[in-house]
Write a protein that holds these residues in place. Structure first.
Motif, PDB file in Angstrom:
ATOM      1  N   ALA A 215      81.524  10.233  27.912  1.00 56.46           N
ATOM      2  CA  ALA A 215      81.087  11.619  28.125  1.00 56.46           C
ATOM      3  C   ALA A 215      80.421  11.780  29.488  1.00 56.46           C
ATOM      4  CB  ALA A 215      80.126  12.052  27.011  1.00 56.46           C
ATOM      5  N   GLN A 216      79.674  10.754  29.912  1.00 57.26           N
ATOM      6  CA  GLN A 216      78.948  10.846  31.186  1.00 57.26           C
ATOM      7  C   GLN A 216      79.899  10.905  32.381  1.00 57.26           C
ATOM      8  OE1 GLN A 216      77.583   9.175  28.447  1.00 57.26           O
ATOM      9  NE2 GLN A 216      76.330  11.010  28.507  1.00 57.26           N
ATOM     10  N   VAL A 217      81.030  10.237  32.298  1.00 57.82           N
ATOM     11  CA  VAL A 217      81.965  10.253  33.428  1.00 57.82           C
ATOM     12  C   VAL A 217      82.957  11.407  33.342  1.00 57.82           C
ATOM     13  CG1 VAL A 217      81.758   7.766  33.797  1.00 57.82           C
ATOM     14  CG2 VAL A 217      83.595   8.633  32.330  1.00 57.82           C
ATOM     15  N   ASN A 218      82.815  12.223  32.297  1.00 58.49           N
ATOM     16  CA  ASN A 218      83.700  13.376  32.148  1.00 58.49           C
ATOM     17  C   ASN A 218      82.932  14.701  32.118  1.00 58.49           C
ATOM     18  OD1 ASN A 218      86.688  12.565  31.642  1.00 58.49           O
ATOM     19  ND2 ASN A 218      85.512  11.064  30.473  1.00 58.49           N
ATOM     20  N   GLY A 219      81.754  14.694  32.729  1.00 57.22           N
ATOM     21  CA  GLY A 219      81.013  15.951  32.813  1.00 57.22           C
ATOM     22  C   GLY A 219      79.531  15.855  32.525  1.00 57.22           C
ATOM     23  N   ARG A 220      79.120  14.824  31.785  1.00 58.51           N
ATOM     24  CA  ARG A 220      77.709  14.594  31.500  1.00 58.51           C
ATOM     25  C   ARG A 220      77.043  15.842  30.925  1.00 58.51           C
ATOM     26  NH1 ARG A 220      73.638  11.564  35.807  1.00 58.51           N
ATOM     27  NH2 ARG A 220      71.861  11.282  34.398  1.00 58.51           N
ATOM     28  N   ASN A 221      75.975  16.340  31.527  1.00 55.81           N
ATOM     29  CA  ASN A 221      75.241  17.484  30.984  1.00 55.81           C
ATOM     30  C   ASN A 221      75.953  18.817  31.161  1.00 55.81           C
ATOM     31  OD1 ASN A 221      73.167  15.898  30.030  1.00 55.81           O
ATOM     32  ND2 ASN A 221      71.942  16.083  31.881  1.00 55.81           N
TER      33      ASN A 221
ATOM     34  N   VAL B  57      79.544   4.918  38.964  1.00 55.35           N
ATOM     35  CA  VAL B  57      79.071   4.694  40.334  1.00 55.35           C
ATOM     36  C   VAL B  57      79.505   5.843  41.242  1.00 55.35           C
ATOM     37  CG1 VAL B  57      79.246   3.201  42.361  1.00 55.35           C
ATOM     38  CG2 VAL B  57      79.029   2.187  40.074  1.00 55.35           C
ATOM     39  N   LYS B  58      80.759   6.251  41.109  1.00 57.24           N
ATOM     40  CA  LYS B  58      81.274   7.369  41.904  1.00 57.24           C
ATOM     41  C   LYS B  58      80.498   8.647  41.619  1.00 57.24           C
ATOM     42  CE  LYS B  58      85.449  10.223  42.449  1.00 57.24           C
ATOM     43  NZ  LYS B  58      84.850  11.434  41.818  1.00 57.24           N
ATOM     44  N   ASN B  59      80.253   8.954  40.337  1.00 57.03           N
ATOM     45  CA  ASN B  59      79.548  10.174  39.969  1.00 57.03           C
ATOM     46  C   ASN B  59      78.096  10.170  40.440  1.00 57.03           C
ATOM     47  OD1 ASN B  59      81.893  10.980  38.750  1.00 57.03           O
ATOM     48  ND2 ASN B  59      81.120  10.890  36.656  1.00 57.03           N
ATOM     49  N   VAL B  60      77.454   9.001  40.346  1.00 50.48           N
ATOM     50  CA  VAL B  60      76.056   8.896  40.798  1.00 50.48           C
ATOM     51  C   VAL B  60      75.960   9.148  42.295  1.00 50.48           C
ATOM     52  CG1 VAL B  60      74.146   7.283  41.160  1.00 50.48           C
ATOM     53  CG2 VAL B  60      75.269   7.396  38.932  1.00 50.48           C
TER      54      VAL B  60
END
Length: 201
Positions: free
Chosen positions: A140-146, A177-180
Motif C-alpha cells: 500500500a505504501q508504494v502504491n499511494g500511501r496516505n 526508496v524511490k518514493n522516499v
C-alpha cells in the motif's frame, strides 16, 4: 520457504546492517529531537502485530507536546512544527522501527501497523492483514500511501499477505526508496496526518 523462514532472517540481517550503517545519523536525530521537541525525541505507541499481538512501535517524535491552558493537546497542525514536517517528509521519523524489526515485532515489508482502536472495526477479510508481521513499508505504501482510501489500503494489504515472495519484497523496498526520495504520498490531501479509519459502514 521464504515466507516461513528466510523472510525473518532477511529482516534481521537487513535491519541490523541498517542500524550499524545509520548509527551516526541515528545519534544526530536523537540530539536534534531533544532540542526541537524539548525533551524525549522518541514516540512509542501500542500497535497490533502478527496475530494481533500488541507491541510498542518506536518512532522519532514529529509532533511536540504543546498543550492549551486546560492541559489538552493543541491541534496536530500546531504541534507538527517545521522540524517534524521535515522528519515526516524524509520518512526519517520511521528509522527507530528498525529496532522493532530486529526484535521481531515487525518486518521490513508488510502491512503497516495501525492503531489498536481499529481492531474491532475490521471486516473478517481485513483482519487477515495480521496474519503476518507488520512492515516498515508495504504494498500500500508504494502504491499511494496516505493518498489511498482505506478500502484500497486494505486491498493492497491482503494482496500482499496472499502473495509474499522474495522478489516481491525486494521490489517493494526499491520502490520505497524511490518514493522516499521523491516525497510521494506522505500525507493525505489537506491534512497533516492520515485520515482516521472509522469502519466499513
Amino acid at each position: 520457504m521464504y515466507r516461513n523462514f528466510f523472510k525473518r532472517l532477511f529482516d534481521f540481517i537487513l535491519s541490523l546492517t541498517a542500524l550499524i550503517v545509520l548509527a551516526p545519523l541515528f545519534l544526530v536525530l536523537i540530539l536534534l529531537g531533544f532540542i526541537y521537541m524539548k525533551g524525549n525525541p522518541f514516540f512509542t505507541q501500542e500497535r497490533p502485530g502478527k496475530g494481533e499481538k500488541i507491541f510498542k512501535l518506536i518512532k522519532f517524535r514529529s509532533m511536540s507536546e504543546e498543550k492549551d491552558k486546560d492541559g489538552n493537546y493543541l491541534s496536530d497542525d500546531v504541534r507538527l512544527n517545521r522540524y517534524g514536517k521535515k522528519l515526516r517528509s524524509s520518512s526519517l521519523d520511521e528509522l527507530p522501527e528498525l529496532i522493532n524489526i530486529l526484535k521481531g515485532d515487525m518486518a521490513i515489508v508488510g502491512p503497516r501497523p495501525l492503531l489498536v482502536k481499529y481492531l474491532p472495526l475490521y471486516s473478517p477479510a481485513q483482519r487477515h492483514r495480521h496474519d503476518v508481521r507488520p512492515g516498515l513499508t508495504g504494498l500500500a505504501q508504494v502504491n499511494g500511501r496516505n493518498l489511498l482510501s482505506w478500502e484500497d489500503k486494505f486491498r493492497y494489504d491482503i494482496e500482499y499477505v496472499n502473495n509474499i515472495s522474495f522478489l516481491g519484497d525486494v521490489g517493494i523496498i526499491l520502490k520505497t526508496v524511490k518514493n522516499v526520495l521523491s516525497h510521494e504520498g506522505i500525507n493525505a490531501q489537506g491534512s497533516s496526518t492520515a485520515e482516521e479509519f472509522k469502519g466499513n459502514n
